[in-house]
Design an enzyme around this catalytic site. Structure first.
Site, short mmCIF file in Angstrom:
data_model
loop_
_atom_site.label_atom_id
_atom_site.label_comp_id
_atom_site.label_asym_id
_atom_site.label_seq_id
_atom_site.Cartn_x
_atom_site.Cartn_y
_atom_site.Cartn_z
N GLY A 362 0.50 -0.97 -0.17
CA GLY A 362 0.06 -0.16 -0.04
C GLY A 362 0.92 0.97 0.03
O GLY A 362 0.51 2.28 -0.06
N SER A 682 15.92 -8.94 17.39
CA SER A 682 15.79 -7.72 17.52
C SER A 682 15.46 -7.75 18.42
O SER A 682 15.02 -5.71 19.40
CB SER A 682 15.25 -6.89 16.57
OG SER A 682 13.64 -7.25 16.24
N LYS A 725 10.57 1.21 12.18
CA LYS A 725 9.67 0.64 13.58
C LYS A 725 9.70 1.26 14.49
O LYS A 725 8.65 1.93 14.65
CB LYS A 725 11.11 -0.44 14.50
CG LYS A 725 10.82 -1.55 13.87
CD LYS A 725 12.37 -2.35 14.28
CE LYS A 725 12.99 -4.14 14.12
NZ LYS A 725 13.90 -3.86 14.78
P1 ADP Z 1 1.69 -1.46 -3.30
O1 ADP Z 1 1.66 -1.73 -4.79
O2 ADP Z 1 2.93 -0.54 -3.17
O3 ADP Z 1 1.16 -2.72 -2.28
P2 ADP Z 1 -0.20 0.51 -4.01
O4 ADP Z 1 0.27 0.94 -5.71
O5 ADP Z 1 -1.45 -0.79 -4.93
O6 ADP Z 1 0.54 -0.31 -3.23
O7 ADP Z 1 -1.73 0.76 -3.52
C1 ADP Z 1 -2.17 1.52 -2.90
C2 ADP Z 1 -3.35 2.62 -2.88
O8 ADP Z 1 -2.91 3.81 -2.19
C3 ADP Z 1 -3.07 3.14 -4.43
O9 ADP Z 1 -4.60 3.47 -5.22
C4 ADP Z 1 -1.62 3.91 -5.43
O10 ADP Z 1 -2.98 4.76 -5.80
C5 ADP Z 1 -2.40 4.48 -3.65
N1 ADP Z 1 -0.72 5.18 -3.32
C6 ADP Z 1 0.27 4.67 -2.55
N2 ADP Z 1 1.19 5.54 -2.35
C7 ADP Z 1 0.90 7.09 -3.14
C8 ADP Z 1 1.03 8.45 -3.23
N3 ADP Z 1 2.46 8.55 -2.53
N4 ADP Z 1 0.38 9.13 -3.79
C9 ADP Z 1 -1.02 9.10 -3.75
N5 ADP Z 1 -1.29 7.59 -3.91
C10 ADP Z 1 -0.63 7.06 -3.21
#
Ligand code: ADP
Length: 807
Positions: A362, A682, A725
């Site tokens: 995420g 850790s 952390k």
């Molecule tokens: P990951 O692939 O790292 O698990 P995602 O790319 O699926 O995560 O991201 C999850 C959601 O969060 C998506 O809708 C993404 O657009 C949004 N998101 C994550 N980081 C940002 C950011 N820095 N700016 C805008 N949206 C973000």
């Protein structure tokens, strides 16, 4: 043996026969038309009513001379004569005996000959040899009749009762459809024994021929039947197809595929293969399952982008713009991506390492990759490698398997439609390998620019060029990526977001996006920053923003429903409304515990999903010095607990404990949720602190969290993941973090906001931890007993025992 005797010498008229031979005892009728013959008949009728029947050697001769006639014939009696309207005469004759012509006495108007009639032998005392021979002839004759369709089936009964061997032989011979010359030979054979033998020979030859004939017939018939049947069935099928409206759909199918082939650009090698398969398909009957297999294969070959290419040029300015528009923050990450693209632009092709975006879920790995594709105006495809354990999932199954399919790479290329898409390989660290082959080595071939020009998929068989594909990979834990693969990659580490970052992301990106998805206009739903913060703090606890996005979506759904049902026109979401929408808060924000406790310590763990707070508990119960460990403890963590215990024992005096304190107690250590094994050690100082607290009855500060590995002598060794952390501790509202001195260098990676709001305490030895963590510190003097004053760390003198630090 019968001997012949020619006794009577008489003169008879002669009737030449064409294509006919009459044996003695034979009765038959025929028509006579030739003038000379009619005259002979008239002469005969006037005399004894007997005449000699002699066959012509060549039936074509109309006016035979002496030479054209066989000189042995049959003396016959004319039984009936009838004039037919056309002038010919029908006669009924009966053969009487063999007769040899001695000389022609008249040849002008009709033939007249002087003959010696062959007297019949007496067989009344005939021996067994005749009997045997006759029986054999009869047997052969019977079989011959069975096979032959030409001979009258009654013939058998007409010969079976004949006991005279000569008559018998003649009767059988008369029934056989032999050539005149052969019949004549039988007629001329006066020795009955020899005649029977000859007959036997003829019969067995004939039978063999008939059998052969029959076999040939049967074969031909079978063949005919089969072709006829097939023809009939095919016609029937055509008729059915016609009725159903899909007449000749196979050829229509092939035709359609041919057209596709003509319109499609592809390398010669592929074209040839397609043509070959098309020819094969044409020959396969409609209903055959093989047809589907070939058809599917052809569809794949025709659908893959062998030549099709999207724009190759890298527009850096546009890339920067798209990345900034779609993502908040992540400055360093974006910069590295742009640097990477710049190199691609300069070199003009995909070279160098593959980008690996690593970090907790995420945090935007997937969406960054998607933005790269948007920025480059190339199609984006994604294949998740999580749980892939079979090489065939990468490389496909051979076509001989039922339901075989190409691997994920080729599948991705098909949906991309061009040979240079941005291809995201998700969760590359979650790939496993087992007996079905190692998927990572197949992936190596995919990612290696030296090899991927001719990537071979088991299903497709023809090498496919992957060298223009821009591969991007993602991982949660880079340490779990197989070594050789990791070497190929340039790892870009993304960390979790701070509260402020999350707030900005939700305001600028997640909320507008979700509103749009739920068809909510800007003024239909208002939500204040406080409320968003509440969502972040009380409804999510994560490094990224995935859960947050889901929660926001849930709020949008509720609002949309209320507006759609006409309940309200616009809604301002407030703290109160949130509880109605989502239920009571799920997470508490602020210090984990209400009070400082004995035997409970906040540890910090690093997991794949980011950092996490790890609460260690110890209780002391009466016993015999056992260390009981429960909870999700990995092996490494257990060892760490043992080490911590040994350390506490060796320092018993220091903490005011009897040196044999453990003899009367058992210690129970519990860790509610374990960190990943890599991170096991850790928790060493956390466990040691917890043990000391439980044994001495001193409370540990609830606003302190710690992480560090411990040695038997109490030294604190460095750990990994301090950044994640610290973010986790910050999220949980903790304000003091104790960490190993050697990790000081990692502090600069921690976002400034977090550093501003928290205090970081670097420690080298467990004594320092003890001095920092307890609400009521151990008296300093006790330490001085163990440590020379000049070596004692400053921090021990400057504990936060007194003023301020704790409420
Ligand atoms: P990951 O692939 O790292 O698990 P995602 O790319 O699926 O995560 O991201 C999850 C959601 O969060 C998506 O809708 C993404 O657009 C949004 N998101 C994550 N980081 C940002 C950011 N820095 N700016 C805008 N949206 C973000």
């Amino acid at each position: 043996m019968a001997t012949k005797s020619e006794k009577k010498q008489l003169v008879y008229p002669l009737l030449p026969l064409r294509g006919l031979l009459v044996f003695p005892t034979m009765v038959l009728h025929f028509d006579v038309g030739r003038e000379k013959s009619i005259k002979a008949l008239e002469k005969c009728a006037m005399t004894s009513n007997q005449l000699l029947l002699s066959s012509q050697e060549d039936g074509q001769v109309d006016d035979p001379t002496e030479e054209d006639l066989f000189h042995i014939g049959t003396l016959a009696k004319v039984k009936q004569m009838m004039k037919l309207p056309n002038g010919t005469i029908r006669v009924l004759v009966e053969g009487i005996a063999r007769a040899r012509i001695h000389r022609f006495t008249k040849t002008d108007e009709w033939f007249e000959v002087e003959v010696a009639v062959q007297e019949e032998q007496d067989f009344s005392k005939s021996n067994a040899e005749y009997q045997a021979l006759m029986r054999s002839v009869l047997q052969q004759f019977e079989q011959y009749l069975k096979l032959s369709k030409k001979v009258d089936q009654e013939a058998y009964s007409s010969v079976v009762d004949i006991s005279d061997p000569s008559h018998f032989a003649d009767a059988v011979a008369a029934h056989l459809p032999l050539k005149i010359r052969e019949k004549q030979q039988l007629l001329e054979e006066l020795d009955v024994m020899k005649r029977l033998e000859k007959l036997l020979q003829i019969l067995s030859d004939e039978r063999e021929i008939l059998e052969l004939e029959r076999n040939i017939h049967q074969r031909v018939r079978k063949q005919m039947e089969r072709t006829q049947k097939e023809y009939y069935l095919r016609e029937q099928m055509k008729a059915i197809q016609k009725e159903l409206g899909d007449r000749d759909s196979r050829s229509a199918e092939v035709e359609e595929l041919r057209q596709q082939l003509e319109q499609k650009e592809m390398p010669l090698l592929v074209k040839e293969k397609v043509e070959k398969e098309l020819e094969r398909l044409e020959r396969i009957p409609q209903a055959s399952a093989e047809g589907t297999v070939v058809r599917t294969y052809l569809d794949w070959l025709l659908a893959l982008p062998w030549i099709e290419t999207a724009q190759q040029r890298v527009d850096l300015r546009r890339a920067e713009k798209v990345l900034n528009e779609e993502h908040y923050g992540l400055e360093k990450i974006k910069e590295r991506i742009l640097e990477f693209l710049a190199v691609q632009r300069l070199s003009g092709k995909m070279t160098g390492p593959i980008i690996c975006l690593a970090g907790p879920p995420g945090v935007g790995k997937t969406s960054l990759a998607r933005s790269i594709a948007t920025a480059l105006k190339r199609p984006f495809v994604r294949a998740s490698l999580g749980g892939v354990r079979d090489e065939a999932e990468i490389r496909g199954h051979r076509r001989t398997y039922i339901g075989a399919m190409p691997g994920r790479i080729i599948q991705g290329m098909k949906s991309a439609g061009v040979k240079n898409p941005v291809f995201l390989l998700d969760e590359i660290d979650k790939m496993a390998n087992d007996f079905r082959g190692d998927p990572s080595s197949a992936l190596l071939e995919v990612l290696d620019p030296e090899q991927n020009q001719t990537f071979s998929d088991h299903y497709i068989e023809i090498p496919f060029d992957l060298s223009d594909v821009m591969f991007i990979t993602t991982a949660n834990n880079v340490y779990q990526i197989p070594g050789p693969l990791r070497d190929r990659m340039e790892i870009i580490q993304l960390s979790g977001y701070t509260e402020l970052e999350k707030l900005n992301i939700v305001k600028q990106h997640l909320l507008p996006r979700q509103k749009e998805k739920h068809a909510l206009k800007a003024d239909q739903m208002r939500i204040s920053e406080d409320v968003l913060l509440m969502l972040i703090r009380h409804y999510t606890r994560e490094a990224g923003v995935r859960q947050l996005e889901r929660v926001v979506a849930a709020v949008c759904r509720k609002v949309a429903r209320r507006i759609a049902s006409g309940e309200k026109k616009r809604i301002t979401v407030q703290t109160k409304t949130i509880e109605d929408f989502l239920g009571p808060p799920i997470y508490r924000y602020g210090a984990q515990e209400e009070e400082d406790q004995i035997g409970v310590v906040n540890g910090l763990a690093w997991t794949e999903t980011g950092g996490d707070l790890l609460s260690v508990e110890v209780s002391v119960v009466p016993g015999k010095g056992k260390l009981v460990l429960t909870g999700h403890l990995g092996d490494v963590m257990r060892e760490s607990a043992q080490t911590a215990f040994s350390y506490v024992r060796s320092r018993a005096g220091q903490f005011g404990l009897q040196h044999d304190f453990y003899e009367n107690v058992d210690l129970h250590v519990h860790v509610p949720e374990g960190a990943i094994p890599k991170d096991g050690p850790s928790a060493g100082i956390t466990m040691a602190t917890c043990l000391i607290s439980a044994l001495t009855g001193r409370r540990v500060r609830r606003d302190v969290a710690m992480t560090g590995e411990i040695t038997l002598r109490g030294r604190v060794l460095p750990i990994g993941g301090l950044r994640e952390k610290s973010l986790a501790a910050h999220r949980a509202g903790i304000r003091h973090v104790i960490h190993p001195l050697d990790n000081v260098k990692d502090l600069r990676d921690i976002p400034q906001v977090v550093r501003d709001e928290m205090e970081f305490h670097a420690v080298k030895h467990m004594d320092e931890v003890v001095a920092l963590a307890f609400v009521e510190p151990f008296p300093l003097e006790e330490f001085e007993g163990f440590y020379p004053t000049d070596k004692m760390p400053d921090i021990l003198r400057n504990t936060f025992s007194g003023e301020g630090a704790h409420q």
